[in-house]
Design a protein around this motif. Structure first.
Motif, PDB file in Angstrom:
ATOM      1  N   TYR A  95       0.790  -1.240   0.000  1.00  0.00           N
ATOM      2  CA  TYR A  95       0.000   0.000   0.000  1.00  0.00           C
ATOM      3  C   TYR A  95       0.818   1.284   0.000  1.00  0.00           C
ATOM      4  O   TYR A  95       0.238   2.365   0.152  1.00  0.00           O
ATOM      5  CB  TYR A  95      -0.984   0.028   1.188  1.00  0.00           C
ATOM      6  N   VAL A  96       2.141   1.227  -0.174  1.00  0.00           N
ATOM      7  CA  VAL A  96       2.937   2.465  -0.153  1.00  0.00           C
ATOM      8  C   VAL A  96       2.450   3.440  -1.220  1.00  0.00           C
ATOM      9  O   VAL A  96       2.127   4.592  -0.930  1.00  0.00           O
ATOM     10  CB  VAL A  96       4.448   2.182  -0.337  1.00  0.00           C
ATOM     11  N   LYS A  97       2.387   2.983  -2.448  1.00  0.00           N
ATOM     12  CA  LYS A  97       2.007   3.890  -3.526  1.00  0.00           C
ATOM     13  C   LYS A  97       0.536   4.294  -3.419  1.00  0.00           C
ATOM     14  O   LYS A  97       0.171   5.440  -3.713  1.00  0.00           O
ATOM     15  CB  LYS A  97       2.302   3.247  -4.886  1.00  0.00           C
ATOM     16  N   ASP A 131       9.231   9.937  -6.283  1.00  0.00           N
ATOM     17  CA  ASP A 131       9.179  11.387  -6.494  1.00  0.00           C
ATOM     18  C   ASP A 131       7.844  11.836  -7.066  1.00  0.00           C
ATOM     19  O   ASP A 131       7.544  13.027  -7.066  1.00  0.00           O
ATOM     20  CB  ASP A 131      10.311  11.831  -7.430  1.00  0.00           C
ATOM     21  N   ASN A 132       7.053  10.883  -7.552  1.00  0.00           N
ATOM     22  CA  ASN A 132       5.706  11.241  -8.019  1.00  0.00           C
ATOM     23  C   ASN A 132       4.853  11.788  -6.889  1.00  0.00           C
ATOM     24  O   ASN A 132       3.884  12.522  -7.135  1.00  0.00           O
ATOM     25  CB  ASN A 132       5.009  10.008  -8.613  1.00  0.00           C
ATOM     26  N   TRP A 133       5.199  11.430  -5.646  1.00  0.00           N
ATOM     27  CA  TRP A 133       4.410  11.846  -4.489  1.00  0.00           C
ATOM     28  C   TRP A 133       5.229  12.590  -3.428  1.00  0.00           C
ATOM     29  O   TRP A 133       4.685  13.422  -2.714  1.00  0.00           O
ATOM     30  CB  TRP A 133       3.774  10.612  -3.832  1.00  0.00           C
ATOM     31  N   VAL A 134       6.500  12.272  -3.320  1.00  0.00           N
ATOM     32  CA  VAL A 134       7.327  12.818  -2.236  1.00  0.00           C
ATOM     33  C   VAL A 134       7.910  14.174  -2.619  1.00  0.00           C
ATOM     34  O   VAL A 134       8.549  14.309  -3.672  1.00  0.00           O
ATOM     35  CB  VAL A 134       8.465  11.838  -1.885  1.00  0.00           C
ATOM     36  N   THR A 135       7.694  15.158  -1.763  1.00  0.00           N
ATOM     37  CA  THR A 135       8.193  16.513  -2.022  1.00  0.00           C
ATOM     38  C   THR A 135       9.717  16.562  -1.954  1.00  0.00           C
ATOM     39  O   THR A 135      10.369  17.143  -2.821  1.00  0.00           O
ATOM     40  CB  THR A 135       7.595  17.502  -1.001  1.00  0.00           C
ATOM     41  N   GLU A 136      10.294  15.946  -0.917  1.00  0.00           N
ATOM     42  CA  GLU A 136      11.758  15.912  -0.797  1.00  0.00           C
ATOM     43  C   GLU A 136      12.167  14.784   0.146  1.00  0.00           C
ATOM     44  O   GLU A 136      11.463  14.473   1.103  1.00  0.00           O
ATOM     45  CB  GLU A 136      12.303  17.245  -0.282  1.00  0.00           C
ATOM     46  N   THR A 137      13.316  14.189  -0.153  1.00  0.00           N
ATOM     47  CA  THR A 137      13.873  13.128   0.684  1.00  0.00           C
ATOM     48  C   THR A 137      15.111  13.647   1.398  1.00  0.00           C
ATOM     49  O   THR A 137      15.996  14.232   0.766  1.00  0.00           O
ATOM     50  CB  THR A 137      14.247  11.902  -0.178  1.00  0.00           C
ATOM     51  N   PHE A 138      15.156  13.443   2.708  1.00  0.00           N
ATOM     52  CA  PHE A 138      16.262  13.939   3.538  1.00  0.00           C
ATOM     53  C   PHE A 138      17.037  12.777   4.137  1.00  0.00           C
ATOM     54  O   PHE A 138      16.457  11.815   4.648  1.00  0.00           O
ATOM     55  CB  PHE A 138      15.715  14.812   4.670  1.00  0.00           C
TER      56      PHE A 138
END
Length: 216
Positions: A95-97, A131-138
């Protein structure tokens, strides 16, 4: 409604277990070939500390080795992890996506804050097109303290988050939420520990449960 969610990566979004053992075995076989290791691969010990920054992992698993050897081991392990990601041996949790699509449709911004290294996180994000959903990865590499609470603080300050939650499976995620006055959502997944989850505000068995939580 929760307006922002900061996800952990390993053991929360990504099923690290699927590539962990083979990558670790490859790494310690390499050490054996160099005559730098003569015991079994410490997979159980790694599982116990899963989620801490990698420099601390090698310090725990190889306390009698030099920093130089640990750094070389770290680089080799990272290479193996990325190789296994890129050939599809890993996987996202169920269910992540679906949940990310749902959150975005409901105007909830999504971030990732991980103790993983930047190159490793980029491999996962690119392979699964997060990246289709995530604004930024830290990555924890972005801060000197190697403290996830400080990493989450950077996200909060950069994006002016006032209403949000941290979703993760380990105590560092729960503390990161509470230290920054966010909701702590604990994931009862592969690497989770009951004594740590007991400190979360909410505990979930599946990411799909976030649908109801976000709307509260």
């Amino acid at each position: 409604m929760i307006k922002s969610i900061i996800f952990d990566m390993d053991g929360t979004l990504f099923q690290t277990d699927k590539i962990l053992e083979i990558s670790l075995e490859d790494t310690f076989n390499h050490l054996r070939s160099l005559k730098e290791w003569d015991k079994e691969t410490p997979i159980d010990e790694y599982r116990e500390i899963m989620g801490v920054p990698l420099p601390k992992v090698w310090e725990a698993l190889m306390p009698n080795h030099s920093i130089e050897v640990r750094e070389r081991t770290d680089a080799y392990f990272l290479k193996k992890l990325i190789e296994n990601i890129n050939i599809g041996k890993g996987d996202l949790y169920p269910y992540v996506k679906e949940i990310m699509s749902y959150l975005k449709e409901n105007n909830c911004t999504i971030y990732i804050a991980s103790n993983g290294l930047t190159e490793y996180l980029t491999a996962i994000v690119n392979f699964y097109q997060l990246d289709n959903w995530v604004t930024e990865t830290f990555s924890i590499q972005q801060i000197e303290s190697l403290n996830k609470s400080d990493l989450v603080k950077i996200i909060i300050e950069k994006y002016a988050i006032t209403n949000g939650a941290v979703v993760g499976d380990r105590l560092s995620d729960i503390n990161a939420a509470k230290d920054n006055h966010l909701i702590a959502i604990g994931c009862k997944f592969d690497f989770a520990q009951e004594n740590e989850l007991s400190q979360a505000d909410i505990v979930i068995d599946s990411l799909i449960e976030l649908k109801q939580i976000v709307l509260r």
